[in-house]
Design a protein around this motif. Sequence first.
Motif, mmCIF file in Angstrom:
data_model
loop_
_atom_site.group_PDB
_atom_site.id
_atom_site.type_symbol
_atom_site.label_atom_id
_atom_site.label_comp_id
_atom_site.label_asym_id
_atom_site.label_seq_id
_atom_site.Cartn_x
_atom_site.Cartn_y
_atom_site.Cartn_z
ATOM 1 N N GLU A 67 -42.360 -101.642 -23.502
ATOM 2 C CA GLU A 67 -44.012 -101.801 -22.496
ATOM 3 C C GLU A 67 -43.862 -104.055 -21.708
ATOM 4 O O GLU A 67 -43.996 -104.040 -20.198
ATOM 5 C CB GLU A 67 -44.862 -101.937 -22.735
ATOM 6 N N PHE A 68 -44.000 -104.868 -22.684
ATOM 7 C CA PHE A 68 -43.957 -106.296 -22.898
ATOM 8 C C PHE A 68 -42.764 -106.644 -21.541
ATOM 9 O O PHE A 68 -42.316 -107.026 -21.242
ATOM 10 C CB PHE A 68 -44.326 -106.929 -23.994
ATOM 11 N N ASP A 69 -41.142 -105.506 -22.852
ATOM 12 C CA ASP A 69 -39.586 -106.292 -22.501
ATOM 13 C C ASP A 69 -39.824 -106.135 -20.589
ATOM 14 O O ASP A 69 -38.681 -106.952 -20.074
ATOM 15 C CB ASP A 69 -38.949 -105.220 -23.195
ATOM 16 N N GLN A 105 -41.578 -106.302 -18.397
ATOM 17 C CA GLN A 105 -42.710 -107.102 -17.217
ATOM 18 C C GLN A 105 -41.950 -107.989 -16.924
ATOM 19 O O GLN A 105 -40.496 -109.251 -17.497
ATOM 20 C CB GLN A 105 -43.724 -107.428 -17.840
ATOM 21 N N ASP A 152 -40.659 -111.340 -15.780
ATOM 22 C CA ASP A 152 -40.573 -113.248 -15.805
ATOM 23 C C ASP A 152 -41.129 -114.131 -14.457
ATOM 24 O O ASP A 152 -41.535 -113.161 -13.485
ATOM 25 C CB ASP A 152 -39.268 -113.805 -15.983
ATOM 26 N N VAL A 196 -36.728 -108.393 -13.732
ATOM 27 C CA VAL A 196 -36.944 -108.095 -15.174
ATOM 28 C C VAL A 196 -35.405 -108.157 -15.871
ATOM 29 O O VAL A 196 -34.370 -106.913 -15.287
ATOM 30 C CB VAL A 196 -37.120 -106.089 -14.743
#
Length: 331
Positions: A114-116, A118, A120, A125
């Motif tokens: 989920e964080f990966d 997101q 920048d 992505v």
Amino acid sequence: MRKLAILALAMVVSGGAFAQDKVWKKALSMGEGGKTAEALEMIMPALESAETKDKAGAYNALAKIYYKQYLVQATIQTENVANKQMGKEEKPVDVDKMHQGLYEAFKAFIKSDEFDMQPDEKGRVKPKYRVEVSKTYYSQRPQLINAGQYYYQNKDNENAKKMWGLYLDTKNVPLFADHTEVDQYAGQIAYYVCFLSYQTKDFDTYKKYISIGLADPEQASACEEISIAMLQNRYAETKAAEDSVAFLNAAIAAHQKYPEVQRYFDVIARCYATKPDVLIKFMDEEIAKNPNVVLPYLYKGEMAMNNQKWDEAIENYKKANYTEFRRIFLG
């Protein structure tokens, strides 16, 4: 001097942030070295800290620490099989630690993804971990079935539901979207989860997974039974109008799919018992589908008799198919 002070403060803050990323990396090294408890104690603050810049990496590290916990015990278990065959002494295995380790690993991998995914600061992505995790760990999903079976056999229904539920969840998460093969176990596992949910009165878990069981032709009938029983209990508990409608709709759907099952017909008839006009309409619809029926004529005959409409009652009782009557009531 004012500018220098601000610059110094910025350096301190930046140093603290990178320090948190160093923490989870050190924890991962400890975990992979077998120091699970120490690694978990070290990494937990970094997961919540706003100073941790790579949250995806931190949760990926957490997953690998838990996976190592699982792997150590699973390896001993595998070695014990060989040792038993050769007459060698077996080593103790912490089965609970093994299964919980795998469970927590999958949960953390999903959180990491989920964080990966997101974007920048430039809106891009660029996942760093998804490909490796999907390729390396997806094959371990069936071990969650074994974990659920272990807890079920040991009468730990909550952990059984938890393991089997995660097995179903991991099939549909974006992390494993590239695995498109048909899951031959999903329907059966959904049935077991919903069965345990019925036993433990866990409506939310039942609601989450029942559609998977109903979609499996081999499990659909059994899941219909669970669904009606669950919804009936739900309505009896809440007396809410929406639960009454859900219960009735489930019975109607089951009756349409399995018209030969008398219980579904009876459930619908009971739901309509306080609405004579609706009940009569339902009976007429059943007769229109199949004139050689028994129960709709018997219901209509009883209703006519209760209203002292004797001729109408006699006429309906006469129309009840005698052969079917004997089959249903006399066997």
